[in-house]
Enzyme design. Structure first.
Site, PDB file in Angstrom:
ATOM      1  CG  ASP A 176      -1.817  -1.195   1.288  1.00 21.53           C
ATOM      2  OD1 ASP A 176      -1.879  -1.923   0.287  1.00 21.53           O
ATOM      3  OD2 ASP A 176      -2.449  -1.419   2.328  1.00 21.53           O
TER       4      ASP A 176
ATOM      5  CE1 TYR B 261      -3.290  -7.875   5.277  1.00 18.29           C
ATOM      6  CE2 TYR B 261      -1.759  -8.127   7.101  1.00 18.29           C
ATOM      7  CZ  TYR B 261      -2.008  -7.800   5.785  1.00 18.29           C
ATOM      8  OH  TYR B 261      -0.975  -7.398   4.975  1.00 18.29           O
TER       9      TYR B 261
HETATM   10  C1  GLA Z   1      -3.655  -4.678   3.203  1.00 14.76           C
HETATM   11  C2  GLA Z   1      -2.192  -4.550   3.643  1.00 14.76           C
HETATM   12  C3  GLA Z   1      -1.216  -4.813   2.496  1.00 14.76           C
HETATM   13  C4  GLA Z   1      -1.552  -6.078   1.743  1.00 14.76           C
HETATM   14  C5  GLA Z   1      -3.041  -6.157   1.425  1.00 14.76           C
HETATM   15  C6  GLA Z   1      -3.430  -7.486   0.853  1.00 14.76           C
HETATM   16  O1  GLA Z   1      -3.994  -3.667   2.328  1.00 14.76           O
HETATM   17  O2  GLA Z   1      -1.954  -3.278   4.189  1.00 14.76           O
HETATM   18  O3  GLA Z   1       0.097  -4.828   2.987  1.00 14.76           O
HETATM   19  O4  GLA Z   1      -1.123  -7.209   2.447  1.00 14.76           O
HETATM   20  O5  GLA Z   1      -3.856  -5.932   2.566  1.00 14.76           O
HETATM   21  O6  GLA Z   1      -2.854  -7.689  -0.375  1.00 14.76           O
END
Ligand code: GLA
Length: 385
Positions: free
Chosen positions: A170, A221
């Protein structure tokens, strides 16, 4: 325009000229949860953004205010002790300031007003925009010369401090984005390349399911990340030295399958295959093959749904409706999961009718009105004149 409102609000509150920063949100074409596994990703920065007006105040305090969701203000004393803030964004800035102090940056007081139009919790990385834009603003007004790479690491450390053990996708997308292009980022060595995403006769659109996620709090996550790390450590002890799933082959994985829980095995398999989809997507984009791009999106979505288990019934439904429409080539959920937007490739001459059909069917099934946005790829974080 939001930037003008932010600027005038800053001038009327603080009676001086601010520096203006624009920090975009991001989409991701493919490569989900591969970043923290040192894999490859294909994100891009978008036209929706957070804007900051910021300037030094020659005092020992930092004033930050926003009308991002509602009018809110926090005051941060440079040498003070700070309880967690009510405003979610206050805790990101608190984390950033603490990390900068830990890293030895010498901070001075400043005033900041910010706001923007990135929907929050919609999988468009409003938090990376918030962090990376803020860090650039602070670096510029205080003359700290923080590079983009260092900015990304500080922003990532802030997410970790808040509780999301994210990768760097991101932050890189927000910082290195380029108009009209996706960013092919290799998270192992952080090298990058650009690929144009416009395909003749096709249009990209985002559909917000309106199911909001909070990745840091619900930690599903982090559980995915733990599974991947478990697989790496099992391979390490029984097959060969590896530091991430990037160095693991399908053959290695099969050899240790019996030592892994079915969940960990399936999650690791998803990651290996998802890296493969990123490479396939690069080729499909370069050759302008819309049908292939659409089928890779679909394959990625159903893998996230059935293997990595990060979608929701609503997101699955949005994708399924598209599968039944002639004008939709493919769709997938984007980002960390458990809510947010789908990214969709549609035939331009059937764009409106397809989006309308999706909206209608989604409402009938869920009683939720989804929102649709045309996807426009803009530049990464920058100063505004
Ligand atoms: C979130 C996290 C990223 C990545 C995405 C999944 O956005 O901040 O680092 O892992 O999920 O691709």
């Amino acid at each position: 325009m939001i930037a003008d409102d932010i600027k005038s609000s800053f001038i009327s509150n603080y009676k001086k000229k601010p520096l203006l920063v624009r920090a975009p949100g991001r989409i991701n074409l493919i490569g989900e949860h591969t970043d923290y596994n040192m894999g490859v990703v294909l994100p891009a920065s978008i036209e929706k953004a957070i804007y900051f007006a910021i300037q030094k105040n020659e005092r020992e305090i930092i004033n930050i205010e926003t009308f991002l969701t509602a009018p809110e203000k926090i005051v941060f004393e440079l040498n003070g002790d700070h309880k967690p803030y009510q405003a979610f964004w206050g805790n990101y800035f608190k984390a950033i300031i603490e990390i900068m102090i830990e890293k030895g940056y010498s901070l001075e007081g400043f005033d900041c007003v910010f706001g923007g139009d990135i929907p929050i919790g919609a999988g468009l990385s409003s938090s990376a925009a918030l962090c990376c834009g803020f860090i650039l603003g602070v670096s510029e007004i205080l003359g700290l010369s923080i590079s983009k790479e260092e900015n990304a690491l500080i922003a990532q450390a802030a997410e970790h401090k808040i509780g999301l053990n994210c990768g760097l996708m991101d932050q890189y997308a927000v910082l290195f984005g380029k108009k009209g292009n996706a960013l092919f980022l290799d998270c192992k060595d952080l090298t990058l390349d650009y690929v144009p995403i416009n395909l003749k006769g096709y249009s990209w659109a985002l559909i917000d399911s309106k199911i909001k996620h909070n990745l840091a709090v619900d930690s599903e996550y982090n559980k995915r990340r733990n599974s991947c790390e478990t697989v790496v450590s099992v391979i390490n002890s029984s097959i060969k030295p590896v530091s991430s799933l990037r160095e693991v082959t399908m053959e290695d994985l099969e050899k240790v399958q019996m030592e892994l829980s079915p969940t960990d095995y399936t999650r690791a398999k998803y990651i290996l295959e998802e890296n493969g989809r990123v490479h396939k997507m690069m080729d499909a984009l370069k050759s302008g093959n819309g049908n292939l791009v659409g089928s890779i999106l679909l394959e990625g979505h159903w893998a996230m749904s059935t293997q990595y288990e990060i979608t929701t019934p609503e997101l699955d439904f949005l994708v399924k409706i598209g599968e039944g429409l002639e004008g939709v080539l493919g769709s997938r959920m984007m980002g960390g999961g458990f809510g947010g937007c789908t990214i969709n490739l549609l035939k331009t001459d059937q764009l409106e009718s397809s989006l309308e059909a999706i909206k209608k069917a989604y409402y009938t099934e869920t009683q939720i009105t989804c929102e649709t946005y045309p996807l426009e790829i803009g530049d990464g974080v920058h100063l505004l004149k």
